[in-house]
Design an enzyme around this catalytic site. Structure first.
Site, short mmCIF file in Angstrom:
data_model
loop_
_atom_site.label_atom_id
_atom_site.label_comp_id
_atom_site.label_asym_id
_atom_site.label_seq_id
_atom_site.Cartn_x
_atom_site.Cartn_y
_atom_site.Cartn_z
N LYS A 22 0.83 -1.22 0.00
CA LYS A 22 0.00 0.00 0.00
C LYS A 22 0.86 1.26 0.00
CE LYS A 22 -2.20 -1.04 3.85
NZ LYS A 22 -1.54 -2.32 4.19
N ARG A 97 -9.60 1.07 8.70
CA ARG A 97 -9.25 -0.31 9.04
C ARG A 97 -10.35 -0.99 9.83
NH1 ARG A 97 -3.30 0.72 8.90
NH2 ARG A 97 -2.14 -1.20 9.23
N ARG A 136 12.06 -5.32 4.79
CA ARG A 136 11.89 -3.97 4.21
C ARG A 136 12.49 -2.87 5.08
NH1 ARG A 136 5.31 -2.87 4.59
NH2 ARG A 136 5.25 -2.56 6.84
N ARG A 170 11.19 -0.29 10.54
CA ARG A 170 10.13 -0.06 11.51
C ARG A 170 10.24 -1.04 12.67
NH1 ARG A 170 4.60 0.40 8.18
NH2 ARG A 170 3.92 -0.72 10.05
N ARG A 181 -0.57 -8.37 13.27
CA ARG A 181 -1.10 -7.39 12.30
C ARG A 181 -1.94 -8.08 11.22
NH1 ARG A 181 4.42 -4.74 10.92
NH2 ARG A 181 3.29 -3.50 9.39
P1 AMP Z 1 0.82 0.75 9.00
O1 AMP Z 1 1.96 1.71 8.85
O2 AMP Z 1 -0.38 1.11 8.17
O3 AMP Z 1 1.25 -0.69 8.81
O4 AMP Z 1 0.34 0.87 10.51
C1 AMP Z 1 1.20 0.57 11.58
C2 AMP Z 1 0.39 0.42 12.87
O5 AMP Z 1 -0.27 1.65 13.16
C3 AMP Z 1 -0.73 -0.61 12.81
O6 AMP Z 1 -0.26 -1.93 13.09
C4 AMP Z 1 -1.67 -0.09 13.88
O7 AMP Z 1 -1.20 -0.39 15.18
C5 AMP Z 1 -1.57 1.42 13.68
N1 AMP Z 1 -2.55 1.93 12.69
C6 AMP Z 1 -2.29 2.50 11.49
N2 AMP Z 1 -3.42 2.86 10.87
C7 AMP Z 1 -4.43 2.50 11.69
C8 AMP Z 1 -5.84 2.59 11.61
N3 AMP Z 1 -6.45 3.10 10.53
N4 AMP Z 1 -6.57 2.11 12.66
C9 AMP Z 1 -5.97 1.59 13.76
N5 AMP Z 1 -4.64 1.45 13.90
C10 AMP Z 1 -3.88 1.91 12.88
#
Ligand code: AMP
Length: 227
Positions: A22, A97, A136, A170, A181
């Protein structure tokens, strides 16, 4: 690459599990169509780094690979969407989400007379996601994404895009957290595919191929959705 101007500002949603690409694809769409990438993960990581109240509450949840509360995420997204640059059109990467987030987004967009142009589901095999995520990393300077196996810089240790020599990984990109996740994705986010199908804005793309091939497919979808 020249920017292609869309006739109206697009609101695109990228759906897909962690590791589906994404962020990588959002950056490409940003470049190609002059849109703004809105990653709630990036916004939350910035809040954690800045030590804001929301960041303090989100930190442990993110480290466990669980979802941050809807209230926090919706508030962060609402603030960012109100920034003037978002009027160019946005790509939502990692939001919504949950069902509550999807409904809140509908309300937010209705308030400003906007609507979703397309919700694009990046379809991948879960098995491949752990390998993709574990390898990554990104350039600390410009955020360009790399991977130990699939995409290394042309000159070792130097970002192809901006020449920076610092890279970061990360904290939540490890096998244990990835499993949580993925579980969170299937339990709470995958049902949104049906939600957007019901709104007649759903598009699906096979996201197991190469980055450029998927980007071409996405560009075709975006142009079709904006017609
Ligand atoms: P990402 O960078 O999108 O993989 O997000 C990393 C982490 O941030 C996720 O595993 C969640 O803990 C939190 N997170 C990101 N976006 C959301 C969302 N829309 N709703 C809830 N938690 C989020």
């Amino acid at each position: 690459m020249d920017t292609e101007v869309l006739s109206t500002p697009a609101v695109l949603i990228l759906l897909g599990p962690p590791g589906a690409g994404k962020g990588t694809q959002a950056r490409k769409l940003e470049e190609q169509f002059g849109l703004v990438q809105l990653s709630t993960g990036d916004l939350l990581r910035a809040a954690v780094a800045a030590g804001t109240e929301a960041g303090k509450q989100a930190k442990a949840v993110m480290e466990a690979g669980d979802l941050v509360s809807d209230d926090i995420v919706i508030a962060i997204l609402r603030d960012r969407l109100a920034d003037p640059d978002c009027a160019r059109g946005v790509i939502l990467d990692g939001f919504p989400r949950t069902d509550a987030q999807a409904r809140a987004l509908d309300v937010l967009l209705a308030e400003t007379g906007q609507k979703i142009s397309a919700a694009i589901s990046l379809e991948v095999n879960d098995d491949a996601m752990v390998t993709r995520i574990s390898g990554r990393y990104t350039c600390a300077g410009c955020g360009e994404g790399y991977h130990d196996t699939f995409k290394t810089p042309q000159t070792k240790g130097v970002c192809d895009n901006c020449g920076d020599t610092e890279f970061k990984r990360r904290a939540d990109d490890n096998a244990a957290t990835v499993a949580s996740r993925l579980r969170a994705y299937h339990a709470q986010t995958a049902p949104l595919i049906t939600y957007y199908d019901g709104q007649d804005v759903l598009e699906r793309i096979n996201a197991m191929g190469g980055i450029d091939e998927i980007a071409r497919g996405l560009a075709t979808i975006v142009k079709g959705a904006m017609r």
